[in-house]
Design a protein around this motif. Sequence first.
Motif, mmCIF file in Angstrom:
data_model
loop_
_atom_site.group_PDB
_atom_site.id
_atom_site.type_symbol
_atom_site.label_atom_id
_atom_site.label_comp_id
_atom_site.label_asym_id
_atom_site.label_seq_id
_atom_site.Cartn_x
_atom_site.Cartn_y
_atom_site.Cartn_z
ATOM 1 N N GLU A 1 -7.599 9.206 -12.336
ATOM 2 C CA GLU A 1 -7.897 8.629 -14.465
ATOM 3 C C GLU A 1 -9.464 8.535 -14.562
ATOM 4 O O GLU A 1 -9.446 9.102 -15.011
ATOM 5 C CB GLU A 1 -7.529 7.544 -14.217
ATOM 6 C CG GLU A 1 -5.597 7.423 -14.164
ATOM 7 C CD GLU A 1 -5.289 6.993 -13.007
ATOM 8 O OE1 GLU A 1 -5.731 7.139 -12.492
ATOM 9 O OE2 GLU A 1 -3.763 6.946 -12.781
ATOM 10 N N THR B 1 -10.440 0.049 2.778
ATOM 11 C CA THR B 1 -9.611 1.674 2.706
ATOM 12 C C THR B 1 -9.729 1.726 0.724
ATOM 13 O O THR B 1 -9.256 1.057 0.093
ATOM 14 C CB THR B 1 -8.055 0.990 2.583
ATOM 15 O OG1 THR B 1 -7.645 0.395 1.693
ATOM 16 C CG2 THR B 1 -7.255 0.508 4.069
ATOM 17 N N TYR B 2 -9.549 3.412 0.774
ATOM 18 C CA TYR B 2 -9.545 3.366 -0.870
ATOM 19 C C TYR B 2 -8.355 2.566 -1.908
ATOM 20 O O TYR B 2 -8.575 2.131 -2.895
ATOM 21 C CB TYR B 2 -9.205 4.764 -0.773
ATOM 22 C CG TYR B 2 -8.823 4.471 -2.488
ATOM 23 C CD1 TYR B 2 -9.855 5.250 -3.801
ATOM 24 C CD2 TYR B 2 -7.292 5.823 -3.368
ATOM 25 C CE1 TYR B 2 -9.887 4.954 -4.786
ATOM 26 C CE2 TYR B 2 -7.407 5.689 -4.546
ATOM 27 C CZ TYR B 2 -8.414 5.537 -5.637
ATOM 28 O OH TYR B 2 -8.662 6.135 -6.445
ATOM 29 N N TRP B 3 -6.880 2.802 -1.089
ATOM 30 C CA TRP B 3 -6.272 1.405 -1.782
ATOM 31 C C TRP B 3 -6.477 -0.033 -2.346
ATOM 32 O O TRP B 3 -6.470 -0.724 -3.356
ATOM 33 C CB TRP B 3 -4.495 0.842 -1.079
ATOM 34 C CG TRP B 3 -3.757 1.033 -2.439
ATOM 35 C CD1 TRP B 3 -3.250 0.107 -1.394
ATOM 36 C CD2 TRP B 3 -3.418 1.489 -3.486
ATOM 37 N NE1 TRP B 3 -2.709 -0.789 -3.143
ATOM 38 C CE2 TRP B 3 -2.557 0.812 -3.720
ATOM 39 C CE3 TRP B 3 -3.462 2.936 -3.812
ATOM 40 C CZ2 TRP B 3 -1.480 0.957 -5.148
ATOM 41 C CZ3 TRP B 3 -2.826 2.900 -5.245
ATOM 42 C CH2 TRP B 3 -2.122 2.063 -5.644
ATOM 43 N N ILE C 1 -14.782 3.068 2.132
ATOM 44 C CA ILE C 1 -14.413 3.315 0.658
ATOM 45 C C ILE C 1 -14.394 3.339 -1.244
ATOM 46 O O ILE C 1 -14.287 1.672 -0.783
ATOM 47 C CB ILE C 1 -13.120 4.354 0.697
ATOM 48 C CG1 ILE C 1 -12.967 4.883 2.374
ATOM 49 C CG2 ILE C 1 -12.599 5.216 0.105
ATOM 50 C CD1 ILE C 1 -11.431 5.771 2.648
ATOM 51 N N THR D 1 0.588 -1.167 -0.085
ATOM 52 C CA THR D 1 0.336 0.091 -0.112
ATOM 53 C C THR D 1 0.593 1.836 0.233
ATOM 54 O O THR D 1 1.846 1.010 0.707
ATOM 55 C CB THR D 1 -0.749 -0.060 1.189
ATOM 56 O OG1 THR D 1 -1.712 -1.352 0.956
ATOM 57 C CG2 THR D 1 -1.519 1.460 0.862
ATOM 58 N N ARG E 1 -9.263 0.108 -5.009
ATOM 59 C CA ARG E 1 -9.377 0.618 -6.105
ATOM 60 C C ARG E 1 -8.362 -0.439 -6.811
ATOM 61 O O ARG E 1 -8.320 -0.991 -7.855
ATOM 62 C CB ARG E 1 -7.839 1.782 -6.348
ATOM 63 C CG ARG E 1 -7.580 2.225 -7.036
ATOM 64 C CD ARG E 1 -6.579 2.925 -7.399
ATOM 65 N NE ARG E 1 -5.041 3.843 -8.104
ATOM 66 C CZ ARG E 1 -5.183 4.819 -8.671
ATOM 67 N NH1 ARG E 1 -5.386 5.423 -8.148
ATOM 68 N NH2 ARG E 1 -4.761 3.946 -10.149
ATOM 69 N N ILE F 1 -14.728 7.203 -3.829
ATOM 70 C CA ILE F 1 -13.537 8.562 -4.887
ATOM 71 C C ILE F 1 -13.413 8.092 -5.690
ATOM 72 O O ILE F 1 -14.028 6.854 -5.833
ATOM 73 C CB ILE F 1 -12.091 8.572 -3.605
ATOM 74 C CG1 ILE F 1 -12.555 8.776 -2.063
ATOM 75 C CG2 ILE F 1 -11.065 9.159 -3.938
ATOM 76 C CD1 ILE F 1 -11.657 8.512 -1.651
ATOM 77 N N TRP F 2 -13.259 9.156 -6.849
ATOM 78 C CA TRP F 2 -13.106 9.447 -8.372
ATOM 79 C C TRP F 2 -11.179 8.886 -8.142
ATOM 80 O O TRP F 2 -10.163 9.667 -7.978
ATOM 81 C CB TRP F 2 -13.453 10.233 -8.797
ATOM 82 C CG TRP F 2 -14.898 9.897 -9.749
ATOM 83 C CD1 TRP F 2 -15.545 9.665 -8.581
ATOM 84 C CD2 TRP F 2 -15.155 10.620 -10.601
ATOM 85 N NE1 TRP F 2 -17.138 9.573 -9.466
ATOM 86 C CE2 TRP F 2 -17.253 10.705 -10.014
ATOM 87 C CE3 TRP F 2 -14.770 11.676 -11.368
ATOM 88 C CZ2 TRP F 2 -17.819 11.001 -11.411
ATOM 89 C CZ3 TRP F 2 -16.059 12.415 -12.548
ATOM 90 C CH2 TRP F 2 -18.013 11.856 -12.206
ATOM 91 N N SER F 3 -10.463 7.669 -8.718
ATOM 92 C CA SER F 3 -9.285 8.115 -8.915
ATOM 93 C C SER F 3 -8.791 9.111 -9.854
ATOM 94 O O SER F 3 -9.723 9.977 -10.524
ATOM 95 C CB SER F 3 -8.819 6.599 -9.973
ATOM 96 O OG SER F 3 -9.174 6.952 -11.393
ATOM 97 N N TYR G 1 -4.035 13.285 -1.362
ATOM 98 C CA TYR G 1 -4.080 12.701 -2.812
ATOM 99 C C TYR G 1 -4.878 13.671 -4.306
ATOM 100 O O TYR G 1 -5.792 14.335 -4.585
ATOM 101 C CB TYR G 1 -5.186 11.502 -3.340
ATOM 102 C CG TYR G 1 -5.421 10.541 -4.356
ATOM 103 C CD1 TYR G 1 -4.666 10.135 -5.036
ATOM 104 C CD2 TYR G 1 -6.460 10.862 -4.885
ATOM 105 C CE1 TYR G 1 -4.818 9.184 -6.365
ATOM 106 C CE2 TYR G 1 -7.203 9.718 -6.390
ATOM 107 C CZ TYR G 1 -5.619 9.583 -7.160
ATOM 108 O OH TYR G 1 -6.519 9.499 -8.541
ATOM 109 N N ASP H 1 -6.271 6.146 5.146
ATOM 110 C CA ASP H 1 -7.070 6.040 5.479
ATOM 111 C C ASP H 1 -7.068 5.374 6.499
ATOM 112 O O ASP H 1 -7.562 4.525 7.916
ATOM 113 C CB ASP H 1 -7.334 4.771 4.221
ATOM 114 C CG ASP H 1 -7.939 5.748 3.460
ATOM 115 O OD1 ASP H 1 -8.659 6.915 3.378
ATOM 116 O OD2 ASP H 1 -8.480 4.639 2.281
ATOM 117 N N TRP I 1 -1.959 6.252 1.377
ATOM 118 C CA TRP I 1 -2.841 6.058 2.004
ATOM 119 C C TRP I 1 -2.878 5.244 3.178
ATOM 120 O O TRP I 1 -3.900 4.766 3.606
ATOM 121 C CB TRP I 1 -3.434 5.249 0.785
ATOM 122 C CG TRP I 1 -3.997 5.796 -0.972
ATOM 123 C CD1 TRP I 1 -3.513 5.146 -2.105
ATOM 124 C CD2 TRP I 1 -5.126 6.517 -0.714
ATOM 125 N NE1 TRP I 1 -3.259 6.450 -3.046
ATOM 126 C CE2 TRP I 1 -5.119 6.574 -1.839
ATOM 127 C CE3 TRP I 1 -5.581 6.815 -0.270
ATOM 128 C CZ2 TRP I 1 -5.050 7.905 -2.994
ATOM 129 C CZ3 TRP I 1 -6.572 8.190 -0.754
ATOM 130 C CH2 TRP I 1 -6.551 8.367 -2.059
#
Lengths: 150, 718
Positions: free
Chosen positions: B421, B263-265, B219, A19, B268, B417-419, A36, A27, A23
Amino acid sequence: MAVLNVNGKSLQANADPRTPLLWVLRDTLGLTGTKYGCGIAQCGACTVHIDGVATRSCQVPLSAVASGKKIVTIEGLAQDGKLNRIQQAWLDNDVPQCGYCQSGMIMAATALLAAKPNPTDADIDAAMTNICRCGTYQQVREAIHAAAKA
Amino acid sequence: MTIQTPVGRRGFLATAVAGGFSLGFSFPWTSAEAAEVQELNAWVVIHPDDKVVIRIARSEMGQGTLTGLAQLVAEELGCDWSKVTTEYPTPGENVRRHRVWKNFSTGGSRGIRESNQYVREGGAIAREMLIAAAAAEWKVPAAECKAADSKVTHSSGKSATYGQLAAAAAKLEPPKEVTLKDPKDWKIAGKPLKRLDTLPKLTGQMVYGIDVRLPGMLIAAVHACPVHGGKLKSFDGAKVEKMPGVKKVLSIDSNAVVVVADTYWNARTALEKLPVQWDIGKAGEIQQDQITAMLKEGLDASEAFVGNKAGDAKAAIDGAARKVEAVYAFPWQSHANMEPMNATALYTPDKCEVWCGTQNGEAALAAAAEAAELPVGKCDVYKQMLGTGFGRRGRADYVRQAVLVAKQMPGTPVKLIWSREEDMTHDTYHPTTMCKLTGGLDKDGKLVGLHVRISGQSILAGLAPQNLQKGMDPATFQGFAAGGAEAAYGYNVPNLLIDHAMRNPHLTPGFWRGVNTNQNAVYMECFMDELAEAAGQDPLAFRLKMLKPKYAAVLEATAEKAGYGKPLPAGHFHGIAQIMGYGSYVAGVAEVSVSSDGVLKIHKITAGTDPGHIVNPAQVERQIAGSFVYGLSAALYGEITLKDGAVEQTNFDSYNVMRMDEMPRVEATLVPSGGFWGGVGEPTIAVAAPAVLNAIHKATGKRVRILPLMNNDLKKGA
Ligand code: FES
Ligand code: FES
């Protein structure tokens, strides 16, 4: 479970070692001051200090910093409620517009002034490659010069 | 600056947000201090310790409207500026109180120019109530009392603070009529005060939409069909469901897939692995050269909407001694907001709440209610700080998405959340147009006829077709309008035709800071230089012969400040431009050099603006410089193109923007002439690009007509 040294505190981070630090900070540790913007080392919004070096945290996996490296984020710059001189110069020069890029700007400027106490405009151009979509570049430059004199 | 907190849930969010940033206070009627905190009216709340809370309906996104509007209220209120804080009413509260705060929408540089009257009245009414309360208490005529610096003082020397008077004042009937101060007597408004919201932006404590944290929150990462208008055919959630942190894999609106994780990660990472099939249809065959051909065809089409007409342009051009013609083109632009789109939603069957940055709280509320399928009264939106807006955050598509996801997980707050991209490929893009300009000069070099044919995309046709006027999009003619206080054409040309052949590709258009003034200023102001050259005249003198007084005054003031016509350092050249936009008259003078190997350096831009009144000159200067960075980023690099119907650019590596090393020095000359209220956030943006292009021509002899500049070779001989 990794143990990180963030802003002088030892914090436990339960996240996959791949990770990105960005983040993990946001997070897992709840330190949302680091932003970000792109995730690909282009914008600098995620800049933190790792052992004193301004680093784009979206590019650093957790595994690379779990070995006791000293991480400082925007939340760790002010000491005992007192802004550092870069933050103070930002306040005095009314630098931010939306402010979203400014954590990264301030982290980059703090590292620049630590390395070069009296930067020239060319030094500033070279070190400050952060994107600001509000267009605060002129105020950022003035504030860095002001902080250098402070 | 206070962060919007949900009514009745103050402690909840305050403890949930990292960093312990004080979230200020919620509304007095829900707070523990309700008994002591006095709401004098919708705009003004006074605490016993004299603290003044000014309510701001418009959204702060960097443009300084929050500070400027507070200055206007504080000016009339006559309070001590150091005691001022602000808060946002929620859009839901606005509905419950019959739109007492009026319009929340924050776009079109409208914040101050549209609401200055009623927010100043709010401050003045509160002031009169405080005076009346003091007069009643002292049993003296109100006319013998004065209000200033958060105190009411009687001619005898007696005085009381606003905090002491607020409780009695709040019980009084508000006066029906108030007299507003003459701007020349302003002490708080009109002054270069510092922004109110800076400190938390320096310490990481400011909460943007993307920073919202709620207990138990998950998320979400989202990916919508890469081709606008395309649909989702199928996806195989089972393939990623077991990945670390993944809680749910789902689809929304049959055009997007979503992974919800801890988490976001993790969200994604799983989303990137998710197998998805799209139903793209015919739009998937569209290539960029077809768009170019579509626009080119419109340049000579027989049918077009007429935006501005005087005399007989065609006849005048045909009969002219000399004819000049040129074709310009302006590509799609992405907003590339610094903070990608995001929203947090919490849905239960009888309530839906949203936390997000939005330029239009009321539109966000409507979108939330519609997506939740709940009455508006059961929904609310808590506005967070925006990491820029630029027009993109006036649209609530990301709010809808967040609510649709939350609806599939009742009781769990979800932050979507939008990346970067996703953000860049699902934007609403600055429309693309081409323009053919044909001018006729008489034998003395006077412009006797001008035809401006715009061909291309209409924003209203894409976003709000109900607002088209008999099919025509009046916004296409920003800066070209026949009259009005908003966007009128500045030149007196006896025979004029400005028309628009509407050609609408499938890519969603949007309002993008400056909107259609961006390309219209490039077309008109670069062509003015071409006409001046053909007439053998200086571009400034040529323009001044035709410009109406207010336009001419700003251009002349700017040219003088820039030293136009005076010697410049060797190799430096000036270019000029002017336009009217958003009710303000603006002009720019760019100073550039171009090296023999084609490297452009923009040394300085002098900018002038006449917005009628100026509420905070320091913030106006920042808006001018900032707008130039945005406008010049587009002029230098900005270009969104299509391949197989999808946007090709995905991040700042393929969509470059201006950085510090390219930033010119910006000097502002503020020439408010009074008597009207023009906008500030956008108007100047339009003059940067044409001024630079005109200076480049002076430096190189080259006319850059197809933007962005990076596709043009400025090398000598190239
Ligand atoms: S988010 Fe790391 S450089 Fe942009
Ligand atoms: S201050 Fe808004 S992006 Fe830099």
